[in-house]
Design an enzyme around this catalytic site. Structure first.
Site, mmCIF file in Angstrom:
data_model
loop_
_atom_site.group_PDB
_atom_site.id
_atom_site.type_symbol
_atom_site.label_atom_id
_atom_site.label_comp_id
_atom_site.label_asym_id
_atom_site.label_seq_id
_atom_site.Cartn_x
_atom_site.Cartn_y
_atom_site.Cartn_z
ATOM 1 N N TYR A 1 59.606 -15.207 -36.720
ATOM 2 C CA TYR A 1 58.543 -14.262 -35.082
ATOM 3 C C TYR A 1 58.844 -12.696 -35.990
ATOM 4 C CZ TYR A 1 58.195 -17.960 -32.353
ATOM 5 O OH TYR A 1 57.855 -19.533 -32.519
ATOM 6 N N PHE B 1 61.083 -9.556 -25.779
ATOM 7 C CA PHE B 1 62.225 -10.638 -25.826
ATOM 8 C C PHE B 1 61.990 -11.265 -27.155
ATOM 9 C CE2 PHE B 1 56.903 -10.897 -26.144
ATOM 10 C CZ PHE B 1 56.849 -11.858 -27.087
ATOM 11 N N ARG C 1 45.523 -25.057 -30.620
ATOM 12 C CA ARG C 1 46.195 -24.427 -29.429
ATOM 13 C C ARG C 1 45.567 -24.841 -27.974
ATOM 14 N NH1 ARG C 1 47.525 -19.068 -29.836
ATOM 15 N NH2 ARG C 1 46.248 -18.001 -28.928
ATOM 16 N N THR D 1 50.131 -20.164 -22.995
ATOM 17 C CA THR D 1 52.080 -19.458 -23.799
ATOM 18 C C THR D 1 52.658 -19.427 -21.974
ATOM 19 O OG1 THR D 1 51.664 -18.133 -25.095
ATOM 20 C CG2 THR D 1 53.844 -18.014 -24.348
ATOM 21 N N ARG E 1 51.827 -27.573 -22.347
ATOM 22 C CA ARG E 1 52.794 -27.445 -21.417
ATOM 23 C C ARG E 1 52.824 -26.857 -20.372
ATOM 24 N NH1 ARG E 1 51.374 -21.800 -25.862
ATOM 25 N NH2 ARG E 1 52.929 -21.657 -27.374
ATOM 26 N N ASN F 1 58.749 -22.903 -24.174
ATOM 27 C CA ASN F 1 57.886 -23.183 -23.827
ATOM 28 C C ASN F 1 57.003 -24.644 -24.473
ATOM 29 O OD1 ASN F 1 57.079 -21.688 -25.610
ATOM 30 N ND2 ASN F 1 55.583 -21.059 -25.100
ATOM 31 N N HIS G 1 54.901 -24.606 -30.432
ATOM 32 C CA HIS G 1 54.868 -23.149 -31.192
ATOM 33 C C HIS G 1 53.313 -23.329 -31.097
ATOM 34 C CE1 HIS G 1 54.320 -20.002 -33.160
ATOM 35 N NE2 HIS G 1 53.416 -20.319 -34.647
ATOM 36 N N GLU H 1 52.277 -19.860 -42.379
ATOM 37 C CA GLU H 1 53.722 -19.957 -41.288
ATOM 38 C C GLU H 1 53.070 -21.499 -41.776
ATOM 39 O OE1 GLU H 1 52.836 -18.473 -37.096
ATOM 40 O OE2 GLU H 1 52.412 -20.471 -37.090
HETATM 41 P P1 CMP Z 1 55.291 -19.128 -29.547
HETATM 42 O O1 CMP Z 1 53.703 -19.063 -29.083
HETATM 43 O O2 CMP Z 1 55.824 -19.025 -30.231
HETATM 44 O O3 CMP Z 1 55.122 -17.285 -30.393
HETATM 45 C C1 CMP Z 1 56.463 -16.819 -29.835
HETATM 46 C C2 CMP Z 1 57.344 -17.250 -28.389
HETATM 47 O O4 CMP Z 1 57.289 -15.879 -27.966
HETATM 48 C C3 CMP Z 1 56.329 -17.558 -27.219
HETATM 49 O O5 CMP Z 1 55.668 -18.841 -27.990
HETATM 50 C C4 CMP Z 1 56.721 -17.387 -26.380
HETATM 51 O O6 CMP Z 1 58.256 -18.797 -26.423
HETATM 52 C C5 CMP Z 1 58.142 -16.319 -26.421
HETATM 53 N N1 CMP Z 1 57.380 -15.265 -25.658
HETATM 54 C C6 CMP Z 1 56.101 -15.199 -24.779
HETATM 55 N N2 CMP Z 1 56.300 -13.629 -23.871
HETATM 56 C C7 CMP Z 1 57.098 -13.549 -23.814
HETATM 57 C C8 CMP Z 1 58.443 -13.450 -22.755
HETATM 58 N N3 CMP Z 1 57.672 -12.388 -22.121
HETATM 59 N N4 CMP Z 1 59.518 -13.498 -22.749
HETATM 60 C C9 CMP Z 1 60.295 -14.010 -23.849
HETATM 61 N N5 CMP Z 1 59.167 -15.093 -24.075
HETATM 62 C C10 CMP Z 1 58.821 -14.818 -24.616
#
Ligand code: CMP
Length: 137
Positions: free
Chosen positions: A51, A59, A87, A93, A104, A114, A117, A128
Site C-alpha cells: 500500500y 489512514f 471493481r 470503497t 462491500r 471493507n 481489495h 500487484e
Molecule cells: P483498498 O481498495 O484496499 O485500498 C486502500 C484502502 O484504504 C481502501 O481499500 C480502504 O480499506 C482504506 N481506506 C480508504 N480510505 C480510508 C479512510 N478514509 N479511512 C480508513 N481507511 C481507508
C-alpha cells in the site's frame, strides 16, 4: 476487450467471518476464474510495501495495522475486463456508498474493514499480481 488479470484480497474482517466462499462465489458467478490463491497473514513490511501508494494518507498506519490483524486470501482473478469487472462486483470503497448487491454493500463493516481489495487499473494489477505471485506465468 481480451482476457485480463487482476489482484484480489479478501481482508481480515471477511476471513474472520467465514465469508471466503461467498465472496469467491461472486467472482466465479460473474465469469472470473481464480488462477492463483494463497491464504496468508501479512507482515507490516509486506502490507506497508503493498500500500506504499497511500503512504502519505492519514489512514496509512491504520490500514497497515488492520491488514496485518488476521488472515487474508490473496488471489489472481482472470477473465474478460477483469479489473473493471472486479471493481463493479466489489462496489465503492465506502460500504455506505456501495451499490446494493455488491460485495462491500453485502459484507463490509466500514471503509477500513471493507471486506475486499481489488486492483484499480490494469497497470496496478500487473504490479500487484507480481508482488504476491512473482512465479505466476
Ligand atoms: P483498498 O481498495 O484496499 O485500498 C486502500 C484502502 O484504504 C481502501 O481499500 C480502504 O480499506 C482504506 N481506506 C480508504 N480510505 C480510508 C479512510 N478514509 N479511512 C480508513 N481507511 C481507508
Amino acid at each position: 476487450m481480451s482476457k485480463q488479470r487482476t489482484l484480489s484480497i479478501i481482508k481480515p474482517d471477511a476471513t474472520a467471518r467465514n465469508l471466503v466462499g461467498k465472496i469467491l462465489g461472486h467472482f466465479e458467478q460473474a465469469g472470473l476464474t481464480v488462477v492463483a490463491a494463497k491464504m496468508m497473514t501479512l507482515t507490516p513490511e509486506q502490507a506497508g510495501q503493498f500500500y506504499i501508494i497511500h503512504k502519505d494518507r492519514p489512514f496509512y498506519g491504520e490500514l497497515i495495522d488492520y491488514m496485518c490483524s488476521g488472515r487474508v486470501l490473496v488471489s489472481v482473478l482472470e477473465g474478460e475486463d477483469a479489473v473493471n469487472l472486479n471493481r463493479t462486483l466489489m462496489g465503492a470503497t465506502d460500504p455506505k456508498k456501495a451499490a446494493p448487491g455488491t460485495i462491500r454493500a453485502l459484507y463490509a463493516e466500514s471503509i477500513a474493514a471493507n471486506a475486499v481489495h481489488g486492483s484499480d487499473s490494469a497497470e496496478n494489477a500487473a504490479t500487484e499480481v507480481k508482488f504476491f505471485f512473482p512465479e505466476l506465468k
